[in-house]
Motif scaffolding. Structure first.
Motif, PDB file in Angstrom:
ATOM      1  N   SER A  19      59.787  80.179  57.980  1.00 20.95           N
ATOM      2  CA  SER A  19      59.054  81.414  56.982  1.00 20.95           C
ATOM      3  C   SER A  19      59.439  80.859  56.178  1.00 20.95           C
ATOM      4  O   SER A  19      60.293  79.794  55.620  1.00 20.95           O
ATOM      5  N   THR A  20      58.915  81.175  54.464  1.00 21.63           N
ATOM      6  CA  THR A  20      58.769  80.417  53.221  1.00 21.63           C
ATOM      7  C   THR A  20      60.380  80.977  53.203  1.00 21.63           C
ATOM      8  O   THR A  20      60.633  82.614  52.908  1.00 21.63           O
ATOM      9  N   PHE A  21      60.851  80.651  51.648  1.00 23.88           N
ATOM     10  CA  PHE A  21      61.878  80.839  50.796  1.00 23.88           C
ATOM     11  C   PHE A  21      62.006  79.240  49.854  1.00 23.88           C
ATOM     12  O   PHE A  21      62.046  78.330  50.134  1.00 23.88           O
ATOM     13  N   SER A  22      62.460  80.067  49.182  1.00 20.39           N
ATOM     14  CA  SER A  22      62.721  79.300  47.834  1.00 20.39           C
ATOM     15  C   SER A  22      63.621  78.348  47.684  1.00 20.39           C
ATOM     16  O   SER A  22      65.074  79.507  47.672  1.00 20.39           O
ATOM     17  N   TYR A  23      63.985  77.604  46.604  1.00 19.50           N
ATOM     18  CA  TYR A  23      65.194  77.148  46.302  1.00 19.50           C
ATOM     19  C   TYR A  23      64.479  76.779  44.614  1.00 19.50           C
ATOM     20  O   TYR A  23      63.839  75.376  43.941  1.00 19.50           O
ATOM     21  N   ALA A  24      64.872  77.707  43.903  1.00 18.85           N
ATOM     22  CA  ALA A  24      64.582  77.567  42.969  1.00 18.85           C
ATOM     23  C   ALA A  24      64.939  76.465  41.675  1.00 18.85           C
ATOM     24  O   ALA A  24      66.248  76.033  41.887  1.00 18.85           O
ATOM     25  N   GLY A  25      64.209  76.268  41.223  1.00 18.36           N
ATOM     26  CA  GLY A  25      63.723  75.203  40.074  1.00 18.36           C
ATOM     27  C   GLY A  25      64.451  72.800  41.606  1.00 18.36           C
ATOM     28  O   GLY A  25      64.099  71.945  40.865  1.00 18.36           O
ATOM     29  N   MET A  26      64.291  73.570  42.203  1.00 16.54           N
ATOM     30  CA  MET A  26      63.871  72.181  43.588  1.00 16.54           C
ATOM     31  C   MET A  26      62.631  71.991  43.454  1.00 16.54           C
ATOM     32  O   MET A  26      62.113  70.836  44.172  1.00 16.54           O
ATOM     33  N   VAL A  27      61.302  72.368  43.431  1.00 14.21           N
ATOM     34  CA  VAL A  27      60.171  72.275  43.886  1.00 14.21           C
ATOM     35  C   VAL A  27      60.007  71.190  43.624  1.00 14.21           C
ATOM     36  O   VAL A  27      58.955  70.388  44.080  1.00 14.21           O
ATOM     37  N   ASP A  28      60.081  71.017  41.913  1.00 14.24           N
ATOM     38  CA  ASP A  28      59.596  69.601  41.655  1.00 14.24           C
ATOM     39  C   ASP A  28      60.344  68.266  41.605  1.00 14.24           C
ATOM     40  O   ASP A  28      59.581  67.669  41.245  1.00 14.24           O
ATOM     41  N   ALA A  29      61.472  68.825  41.882  1.00 14.56           N
ATOM     42  CA  ALA A  29      62.313  67.099  41.668  1.00 14.56           C
ATOM     43  C   ALA A  29      62.566  66.694  42.805  1.00 14.56           C
ATOM     44  O   ALA A  29      62.171  66.934  44.230  1.00 14.56           O
ATOM     45  N   ILE A  30      62.048  65.267  42.786  1.00 14.55           N
ATOM     46  CA  ILE A  30      62.097  64.719  44.003  1.00 14.55           C
ATOM     47  C   ILE A  30      63.235  63.605  43.829  1.00 14.55           C
ATOM     48  O   ILE A  30      63.524  63.550  43.427  1.00 14.55           O
ATOM     49  N   SER A  31      62.901  63.605  45.273  1.00 13.66           N
ATOM     50  CA  SER A  31      64.919  63.284  45.532  1.00 13.66           C
ATOM     51  C   SER A  31      64.502  61.291  46.035  1.00 13.66           C
ATOM     52  O   SER A  31      64.824  61.049  45.931  1.00 13.66           O
ATOM     53  N   VAL A  32      63.255  61.274  46.926  1.00 21.51           N
ATOM     54  CA  VAL A  32      62.716  60.184  46.821  1.00 21.51           C
ATOM     55  C   VAL A  32      61.506  59.774  47.296  1.00 21.51           C
ATOM     56  O   VAL A  32      60.233  60.296  47.237  1.00 21.51           O
ATOM     57  N   ILE A  33      61.530  58.489  46.661  1.00 18.72           N
ATOM     58  CA  ILE A  33      59.850  58.005  46.756  1.00 18.72           C
ATOM     59  C   ILE A  33      59.809  56.438  47.734  1.00 18.72           C
ATOM     60  O   ILE A  33      60.624  55.434  47.641  1.00 18.72           O
ATOM     61  N   ILE A  34      58.979  56.619  48.981  1.00 18.48           N
ATOM     62  CA  ILE A  34      59.245  55.954  49.485  1.00 18.48           C
ATOM     63  C   ILE A  34      57.827  55.261  49.511  1.00 18.48           C
ATOM     64  O   ILE A  34      56.496  56.241  49.675  1.00 18.48           O
ATOM     65  N   ASN A  35      57.361  54.012  49.179  1.00 17.00           N
ATOM     66  CA  ASN A  35      56.703  53.654  48.988  1.00 17.00           C
ATOM     67  C   ASN A  35      55.244  54.188  48.265  1.00 17.00           C
ATOM     68  O   ASN A  35      54.003  54.108  48.872  1.00 17.00           O
ATOM     69  N   ASN A  36      55.871  55.123  47.673  1.00 18.80           N
ATOM     70  CA  ASN A  36      55.047  55.365  46.302  1.00 18.80           C
ATOM     71  C   ASN A  36      54.439  57.229  46.755  1.00 18.80           C
ATOM     72  O   ASN A  36      54.307  57.473  46.100  1.00 18.80           O
ATOM     73  N   GLN A  37      55.734  57.050  48.346  1.00 22.15           N
ATOM     74  CA  GLN A  37      54.928  58.406  48.386  1.00 22.15           C
ATOM     75  C   GLN A  37      56.317  59.117  47.888  1.00 22.15           C
ATOM     76  O   GLN A  37      57.633  59.346  48.571  1.00 22.15           O
ATOM     77  N   PRO A  38      56.533  60.365  47.454  1.00 22.19           N
ATOM     78  CA  PRO A  38      57.794  61.329  47.013  1.00 22.19           C
ATOM     79  C   PRO A  38      57.989  61.866  47.938  1.00 22.19           C
ATOM     80  O   PRO A  38      57.287  62.919  48.485  1.00 22.19           O
ATOM     81  N   ILE A  39      59.123  62.656  48.220  1.00 18.98           N
ATOM     82  CA  ILE A  39      59.575  63.573  49.143  1.00 18.98           C
ATOM     83  C   ILE A  39      60.514  64.241  48.184  1.00 18.98           C
ATOM     84  O   ILE A  39      61.823  64.052  47.773  1.00 18.98           O
ATOM     85  N   THR A  40      60.305  65.237  47.971  1.00 17.34           N
ATOM     86  CA  THR A  40      60.566  66.143  47.753  1.00 17.34           C
ATOM     87  C   THR A  40      62.218  66.880  47.633  1.00 17.34           C
ATOM     88  O   THR A  40      61.860  67.521  49.175  1.00 17.34           O
ATOM     89  N   LEU A  41      63.241  67.411  47.108  1.00 15.49           N
ATOM     90  CA  LEU A  41      64.475  68.070  47.076  1.00 15.49           C
ATOM     91  C   LEU A  41      63.908  69.059  48.092  1.00 15.49           C
ATOM     92  O   LEU A  41      64.562  69.679  49.428  1.00 15.49           O
ATOM     93  N   TYR A  42      62.912  70.382  48.151  1.00 17.71           N
ATOM     94  CA  TYR A  42      62.423  71.532  48.081  1.00 17.71           C
ATOM     95  C   TYR A  42      62.288  70.950  50.015  1.00 17.71           C
ATOM     96  O   TYR A  42      62.586  71.842  51.053  1.00 17.71           O
ATOM     97  N   GLU A  43      61.282  69.984  50.391  1.00 15.00           N
ATOM     98  CA  GLU A  43      60.757  69.575  51.591  1.00 15.00           C
ATOM     99  C   GLU A  43      61.782  69.313  52.092  1.00 15.00           C
ATOM    100  O   GLU A  43      62.322  69.216  53.257  1.00 15.00           O
ATOM    101  N   VAL A  44      63.591  68.057  51.163  1.00 16.86           N
ATOM    102  CA  VAL A  44      64.394  68.040  52.129  1.00 16.86           C
ATOM    103  C   VAL A  44      64.886  69.571  52.675  1.00 16.86           C
ATOM    104  O   VAL A  44      65.644  69.329  53.726  1.00 16.86           O
TER     105      VAL A  44
END
Length: 285
Positions: A19-44
């Motif tokens: 089910s989708t739910f939003s985290y305001a302001g987190m969609v584009d915030a990158i948490s980690v970059i691994i081998n040039n691949q980003p993981i956003t806070l939203y994903e976490v």
């Protein structure tokens, strides 16, 4: 952290169910970059919510996911349309329904067919990757390992000639639960019956269940179709240990499965240790 494979498989196959739910302001915030691949806070946060784990564990799951995706691409692993459709056909057959009924079930649950197949393709590619890793690792189980497992777990490999039992049946599961907690209760909607069963004269699954249950204990409550059933095992007779030769193949499947998982986790632990990981924003706990 050793990542459970059931979680890793679920990551690929469950997107359509989340089910989708939003985290305001987190969609584009990158948490980690691994081998040039980003993981956003939203994903976490999304995976932490979905798998009911901490954000730290969620981040570990996503890092492992990125490593797996990179290996799948590196090793040119793919799953064809035929393989996806064949998997669905077999899954439908296993559940006693037609393909048409399977797709109707997806629609009833508001699951998009295209997205479902996309996630299933990733799951099949993941399975192929795991098999390739096991082959590369050359994991082998020795006879000594099998015998050691047998000796340390002999309590699992016993069988009885007879069972003295009391069977409890009810359409109300809660009534059986109450008896488990207090055997002196006698709810009106529960039917009881005493019987003596002989080995070989009953369903194999039931016999296995009774062999696994200790004397003086209840079996788990299980669905018997139009009612629920629970069994109290009063006594076993003619208890004997099953010879190693008869359970060797079963032990092999158990031990090899554990070794395979260890080999796969070790493979990705080593990849992670040499990966280029940049932590930009740590998620809140």
């Amino acid at each position: 952290m050793k990542i459970s494979m059931k979680y890793l498989s679920k990551i690929f196959i469950s997107a359509a169910f989340i089910s989708t739910f939003s985290y305001a302001g987190m969609v584009d915030a990158i948490s980690v970059i691994i081998n040039n691949q980003p993981i956003t806070l939203y994903e976490v946060y999304k995976y932490a919510h979905e798998f009911k784990v901490s954000t730290s564990d969620s981040l570990d799951l996503l890092i492992r996911k990125k490593l797996e995706e990179a290996e799948i691409k590196k090793l040119n692993i793919t799953a064809s349309d035929f393989e996806v459709d064949d998997y669905i056909r077999k899954l439908a057959t296993k559940n006693g329904i037609s393909e048409f009924q399977f797709y109707e079930m997806l629609k009833a649950k508001n699951i998009d067919e295209t997205n479902y197949k996309k996630d299933l393709r990733k799951k099949l590619e993941q399975d192929k990757l795991y098999k390739k890793i096991i082959q590369m690792k050359g994991v082998k189980v020795t006879l000594a390992e099998l015998q050691d497992f047998y000796q340390k777990n002999k309590a699992q490999f016993v069988s009885a000639d007879g069972f003295s039992i009391t069977t409890y049946n009810s359409k109300n599961r809660a009534s059986l639960e109450s008896i488990r907690k207090n055997p002196m209760l006698n709810p009106q909607d529960v039917q009881m019956a005493d019987s003596n069963l002989k080995s070989g004269s009953m369903d194999q699954k039931l016999e296995a269940l009774l062999n696994e249950t200790k004397s003086g204990e209840f079996t788990p409550i299980y669905n018997a179709g139009d009612h629920f059933t629970m069994i109290y095992l009063k006594e076993k007779s003619g208890v004997k240990t099953i010879p190693f030769a008869k359970v060797k193949n079963y032990i092999y499947s158990v031990v090899s499965s554990k070794d395979d998982k260890a080999a796969i986790n070790d493979y990705f632990d080593k990849l992670k240790s040499v990966a280029d990981i940049k932590i930009l924003r740590r998620p809140n706990s």
